[in-house]
Design a protein around this motif. Structure first.
Motif, short mmCIF file in Angstrom:
data_model
loop_
_atom_site.label_atom_id
_atom_site.label_comp_id
_atom_site.label_asym_id
_atom_site.label_seq_id
_atom_site.Cartn_x
_atom_site.Cartn_y
_atom_site.Cartn_z
N ASP A 112 40.08 38.97 45.55
CA ASP A 112 41.09 39.88 45.00
C ASP A 112 40.89 40.07 43.49
O ASP A 112 40.98 41.18 42.98
CB ASP A 112 42.50 39.37 45.28
CG ASP A 112 42.85 39.37 46.76
OD1 ASP A 112 42.14 40.03 47.56
OD2 ASP A 112 43.82 38.67 47.13
N GLU A 113 40.62 38.97 42.79
CA GLU A 113 40.37 39.04 41.35
C GLU A 113 39.11 39.86 41.06
O GLU A 113 39.09 40.67 40.14
CB GLU A 113 40.22 37.64 40.75
CG GLU A 113 41.52 36.96 40.44
CD GLU A 113 42.30 37.63 39.33
OE1 GLU A 113 41.87 37.63 38.15
OE2 GLU A 113 43.38 38.16 39.63
N HIS B 98 39.75 43.41 41.31
CA HIS B 98 40.58 43.82 40.17
C HIS B 98 39.71 44.02 38.92
O HIS B 98 39.91 44.97 38.17
CB HIS B 98 41.66 42.77 39.93
CG HIS B 98 42.74 43.19 39.01
ND1 HIS B 98 43.70 44.11 39.34
CD2 HIS B 98 43.00 42.82 37.73
CE1 HIS B 98 44.51 44.29 38.32
NE2 HIS B 98 44.11 43.50 37.33
N SER C 219 41.85 41.24 32.02
CA SER C 219 41.68 42.26 33.05
C SER C 219 42.92 43.15 32.99
O SER C 219 43.90 42.80 32.33
CB SER C 219 41.52 41.63 34.44
OG SER C 219 42.68 40.95 34.83
N PRO D 164 36.50 47.25 39.95
CA PRO D 164 37.02 48.11 41.02
C PRO D 164 35.98 49.03 41.66
O PRO D 164 36.16 49.47 42.79
CB PRO D 164 38.12 48.92 40.33
CG PRO D 164 37.86 48.81 38.87
CD PRO D 164 37.11 47.54 38.65
#
Length: 185
Positions: free
Chosen positions: A135-136, A139, A81, A142
């Motif tokens: 959160d991941e 990420h 990522s 998006p």
């Protein structure tokens, strides 16, 4: 169930002098066997390559640096990522690191990337990684506006104050006699 019976078998419990309750080598053996059964290679790495026929599901496990009691969060990822490469450590090592709960198993040394480091379970600070997963996901994707997490973990709980040992009062004579007469001992 078979895994827990094998790993947490009372016959394999260690003595209190060792500082941990269970033999990590047994957990390692069981996890290696599972990885080999599924992927034909007990040393398969976390990094999972995407091909025309196979689009992997991004997966991570949570650990902390064993050098710091409340160290920073470390994720062992199967995916690349922005700003993070997939980890080339063996899956069984990442599983051991995230299972190295203090007093249960010794910390795990992972040598990739060099020079390597000791890792432990992040359970005290990151017991339920649902927020970390969200959160991941933000990420990785998006543009996605909504995510859903199904957590079968501990849920959202407030911190528990263990208190100060010097503030704990010894049991009274009444509570001692009740405990002695209790059917549970």
């Amino acid at each position: 169930m078979k895994l827990s019976e094998e790993v947490f078998n009372g016959d394999h419990a260690l003595s209190a002098e060792k500082g941990v309750l269970f033999d990590a080598s047994i957990l390692e053996k069981v996890v290696k066997r599972l990885v080999k059964d599924k992927l034909s290679d007990e040393d398969a790495v976390m990094a999972e390559l995407s091909t025309a026929d196979h689009k992997p599901c991004p997966t991570f496990v949570v650990a902390i640096s064993a050098a710091m009691a409340h160290g920073p969060l470390i994720l062992f990822r199967s995916y690349n990522s922005q700003g993070n490469d997939a980890d080339n450590c063996a899956i069984w090592k990442a599983a051991r690191a995230t299972s190295a709960a203090p007093s249960f198993f010794d910390p795990m040394f992972i040598d990739v990337p060099a020079p390597g480091a000791w890792y432990a379970d992040g359970g005290l600070d990151f017991n339920n990684p649902s927020q970390i997963a969200l959160d991941e996901a933000r990420h990785i994707w998006p543009r996605v506006k909504r995510f859903i997490v199904v957590s079968i973990g501990t849920g959202r709980q407030s911190n528990f104050d263990f208190g100060n040992v010097k503030d704990v009062q010894p049991p009274t004579e009444i509570s001692k006699s009740r405990r002695a007469s209790s059917p549970c001992g």
